[in-house]
Design an enzyme around this catalytic site. Structure first.
Site, mmCIF file in Angstrom:
data_model
loop_
_atom_site.group_PDB
_atom_site.id
_atom_site.type_symbol
_atom_site.label_atom_id
_atom_site.label_comp_id
_atom_site.label_asym_id
_atom_site.label_seq_id
_atom_site.Cartn_x
_atom_site.Cartn_y
_atom_site.Cartn_z
ATOM 1 N N TYR A 104 0.822 -1.210 0.000
ATOM 2 C CA TYR A 104 0.000 0.000 0.000
ATOM 3 C C TYR A 104 0.860 1.266 0.000
ATOM 4 C CZ TYR A 104 -4.110 -2.890 1.100
ATOM 5 O OH TYR A 104 -5.115 -3.821 1.064
ATOM 6 N N ASP A 148 -3.315 -17.925 1.237
ATOM 7 C CA ASP A 148 -4.509 -18.459 0.565
ATOM 8 C C ASP A 148 -5.131 -19.580 1.391
ATOM 9 O OD1 ASP A 148 -2.040 -19.566 -0.032
ATOM 10 O OD2 ASP A 148 -2.628 -20.315 -1.995
ATOM 11 N N ASP A 187 -11.104 -8.546 7.483
ATOM 12 C CA ASP A 187 -12.526 -8.401 7.136
ATOM 13 C C ASP A 187 -13.208 -9.756 7.040
ATOM 14 O OD1 ASP A 187 -12.419 -5.692 7.155
ATOM 15 O OD2 ASP A 187 -13.209 -5.426 5.128
#
Ligand code: NAD
Length: 369
Positions: A147, A229, A257
């Site tokens: 980011y 994953d 989340d």
């Protein structure tokens, strides 16, 4: 506990922010009396409340208050109906929330997800996957990785564009977040799962090496590495295997989340963002995982538990008041066990429960302290 005054900047913000903050302060005042602490709680406007008061989402006086405080208890900011009316960089989430994260170097994001057995119906997973209840702490690195890495740009190439983001981590950045995660695991069930992509990314290889090295300082904590994953899959297949889940920034954004969805309602989920500890004190920013919920604002419908549990995290991580933090967490659990439900966690088919408003939920929790 010493008579030292603990200075808290309480920034309620917009939408349901003031309602849920009011209940969190009520609970803090109860804890203060019971444990004989001295809290100096100063309220100040932020978000649209700041814009309406003095024309800025983060008024100078609010920032100054934060700087002379030991911790920030934050509500939430932003109103979808008003945000598009002003330039992007002046909007509350960017101008206040991101600015505060940057200003205080908040590199560690802690998101506990707890699903009590009594709220099994609020979780999207089948009951047999929930075991005795879900209790996971996601620790996300918040200031590094893809980011923020440079170069970060979009350039023209023949036939279209090329977008470039760069994932960068240094040993020191990984070490400091790993210490936060191991220390948290040490005070919980002593298991740490570190999610990475060491099979594909150079960053993943370094991440795994550094976390393994840091783990040698915490022999009482069992460390396990998992490809991210697989971690995403395991969170829905067998969430009870996780205690502390450590991730770099982007993986943590996604997995926190996913884990939050297991908790049943945004109204239950607190979070902490921590800076570097200086002289044994950790400056922290504590806020509910949800936003301003304009659909229910001002109607005494919001669940104040996320805000109240954020205050508990503040007592634990910034003030080292673990007993007081646990007193709040247990009071919340007892209130839920007693059948108190705000609308977001109310199921009319559940026997022995009754629907309450924001204020009544806050009062019931304060009464249980
Ligand atoms: P939201 O989290 O505000 O609401 C999503 C849904 O969850 C809504 O149905 C809402 O009623 C419900 N909800 C959230 N908190 C609740 C609570 N405590 N009790 C009961 N129900 C609750 O997300 P959104 O609607 O996407 O965003 C609304 C505004 O909040 C936007 O302006 C957004 O930018 C802002 N926002 C701010 C923050 C922050 O300040 N940290 C975080 C997320 C969103």
């Amino acid at each position: 506990m010493s008579s030292k005054i603990l200075r808290i900047a309480a920034l309620a913000g917009d939408g349901i922010g003031p309602e849920v903050m009011h209940e969190a302060i009520k609970v803090l005042r109860t804890v203060e009396k019971k444990f004989h602490f001295a809290f100096e709680i100063s309220e100040a406007p932020v978000g649209w409340a700041g814009i309406d008061a003095v024309g800025k989402a983060l008024p100078d006086a609010t920032l100054a208050l934060c700087k002379r405080s030991d911790a920030i208890l934050f509500g939430s900011v932003g109103l979808p109906g008003r945000d598009p009316t002003i330039p992007k960089e002046e909007r509350p989430e960017r101008a206040a929330l991101l600015r505060l994260r940057r200003e205080f170097g908040l590199f560690a994001n802690l998101r506990p997800v707890t699903l009590p057995k009594a709220l099994a119906h609020a979780c999207p997973l089948a009951k047999d996957r929930q075991g005795d209840g879900i209790d996971i702490l996601v620790v996300r690195e918040l200031t590094g990785g893809v980011y923020f890495g440079e170069p970060k740009k979009t350039e023209k190439i023949p036939g279209g564009h090329r977008a470039i983001d760069t994932m960068v981590y240094t040993t020191q950045e990984i070490e400091r977040i790993a210490h936060v995660a191991f220390q948290a695991a040490r005070s919980r069930r002593k298991k740490l799962t570190s999610a990475d992509k060491a099979n594909v990314l150079e960053n993943g290889v370094l991440w795994r090496d550094v976390v393994t090295q840091v783990g040698k300082h915490y022999p009482e904590v069992t460390l396990e590495h998992m490809f991210v994953d697989n971690a995403a899959m395991q969170l829905v297949l067998r969430p009870t295997q996780f205690d502390v889940l450590l991730c770099e920034n982007m993986f943590g954004d996604i997995l926190s989340d996913e884990a939050a969805a297991l908790g049943g309602s945004l109204g239950l989920l607190p979070s902490a963002s921590l800076g570097t500890a200086t002289n044994g004190n950790t400056f922290g920013f504590y806020e509910p995982a949800g936003g301003t919920a304009p659909d229910i604002a001002g109607k005494n419908l919001a669940n104040p538990i996320a805000q109240i549990l954020s205050a508990a995290l503040m007592l634990r991580h910034s003030f080292g008041l673990n007993d007081a933090a646990m007193a709040i967490e247990k009071a919340v659990a007892r209130t839920i066990d007693a059948g108190c439900r705000t609308g977001d966690i109310f199921n009319p088919n559940e026997p022995g429960v009754h629907q309450v408003g924001t204020r009544e939920m806050g009062e019931a929790i304060a009464a249980e302290i």
